[in-house]
Design an enzyme around this catalytic site. Sequence first.
Site, PDB file in Angstrom:
ATOM      1  N   HIS A 165      59.654 -63.800   7.735  1.00  0.00           N
ATOM      2  CA  HIS A 165      59.455 -65.243   7.835  1.00  0.00           C
ATOM      3  C   HIS A 165      60.735 -65.869   8.404  1.00  0.00           C
ATOM      4  O   HIS A 165      61.744 -65.180   8.572  1.00  0.00           O
ATOM      5  CB  HIS A 165      59.109 -65.836   6.456  1.00  0.00           C
TER       6      HIS A 165
HETATM    7  P1  TYD Z   1      59.547 -64.467  -0.545  1.00  0.00           P
HETATM    8  O1  TYD Z   1      60.635 -65.393  -0.134  1.00  0.00           O
HETATM    9  O2  TYD Z   1      58.277 -64.549   0.233  1.00  0.00           O
HETATM   10  O3  TYD Z   1      60.082 -62.987  -0.578  1.00  0.00           O
HETATM   11  P2  TYD Z   1      60.396 -62.069   0.697  1.00  0.00           P
HETATM   12  O4  TYD Z   1      61.451 -62.775   1.463  1.00  0.00           O
HETATM   13  O5  TYD Z   1      60.881 -60.803   0.216  1.00  0.00           O
HETATM   14  O6  TYD Z   1      59.116 -61.907   1.420  1.00  0.00           O
HETATM   15  O7  TYD Z   1      59.245 -64.725  -2.074  1.00  0.00           O
HETATM   16  C1  TYD Z   1      58.328 -63.952  -2.805  1.00  0.00           C
HETATM   17  C2  TYD Z   1      57.754 -64.826  -3.897  1.00  0.00           C
HETATM   18  O8  TYD Z   1      58.768 -65.287  -4.786  1.00  0.00           O
HETATM   19  C3  TYD Z   1      57.032 -66.048  -3.363  1.00  0.00           C
HETATM   20  O9  TYD Z   1      55.849 -66.224  -4.111  1.00  0.00           O
HETATM   21  C4  TYD Z   1      57.968 -67.181  -3.661  1.00  0.00           C
HETATM   22  C5  TYD Z   1      58.770 -66.708  -4.860  1.00  0.00           C
HETATM   23  N1  TYD Z   1      60.158 -67.216  -4.833  1.00  0.00           N
HETATM   24  C6  TYD Z   1      60.549 -68.222  -5.714  1.00  0.00           C
HETATM   25  O10 TYD Z   1      59.749 -68.736  -6.519  1.00  0.00           O
HETATM   26  N2  TYD Z   1      61.848 -68.641  -5.689  1.00  0.00           N
HETATM   27  C7  TYD Z   1      62.753 -68.118  -4.834  1.00  0.00           C
HETATM   28  O11 TYD Z   1      63.942 -68.530  -4.832  1.00  0.00           O
HETATM   29  C8  TYD Z   1      62.338 -67.099  -3.911  1.00  0.00           C
HETATM   30  C9  TYD Z   1      63.291 -66.496  -2.919  1.00  0.00           C
HETATM   31  C10 TYD Z   1      61.040 -66.680  -3.953  1.00  0.00           C
END
Ligand code: TYD
Length: 148
Positions: free
Chosen positions: A64
């Site tokens: 992303h």
């Molecule tokens: P995401 O940022 O999509 O992880 P990655 O970068 O590994 O794909 O986050 C995964 C899940 O965690 C998503 O449902 C959002 C949640 N999340 C939070 O609630 N707070 C945070 O600070 C982060 C980074 C993620």
Amino acid sequence: MKLKVKQVVKKLKTKNSYLIQIPLIAGGKRGNLSFCELKKQIPFNIKRVYWIYRVSFKQSRGEHAHKKTEQVLFCLQGSIRMKLDDGIHKDNIILNKPNIGIFLGRMLWHEMKNFQKDTILLILASEFYKEKDYIRDYNTFKRLAQKQ
Ligand code: TYD
């Protein structure tokens, strides 16, 4: 926030990104210590800290871009491959030293993969978590990145 130049150890091809070297106090038998401070190594006010761990080798994370959030990542333990894409240029680097971080600015598509066993990624972020700040569709990212 402008960093002292010597902390930027390597500029990358993708815009809004570079490697940051933080101090490493090697203590011999006592082990090592690294630290980072606002303005010296971290170019934004830290609002959020999170860490990613227990990821299998085949699993990709990230995939992303953020509209506003800036981040610095440190691989505290283990090793990952980091792929960056600003819509035009790409980088593909290994992050495997606890005292080398990577700054990711806005509008940078990033993917973390090839997590070695027991890898721990620490991420410092400039904004609170907000799903609206994410661009999770690559084609949408490309379109927005090319407008900039
Ligand atoms: P995401 O940022 O999509 O992880 P990655 O970068 O590994 O794909 O986050 C995964 C899940 O965690 C998503 O449902 C959002 C949640 N999340 C939070 O609630 N707070 C945070 O600070 C982060 C980074 C993620």
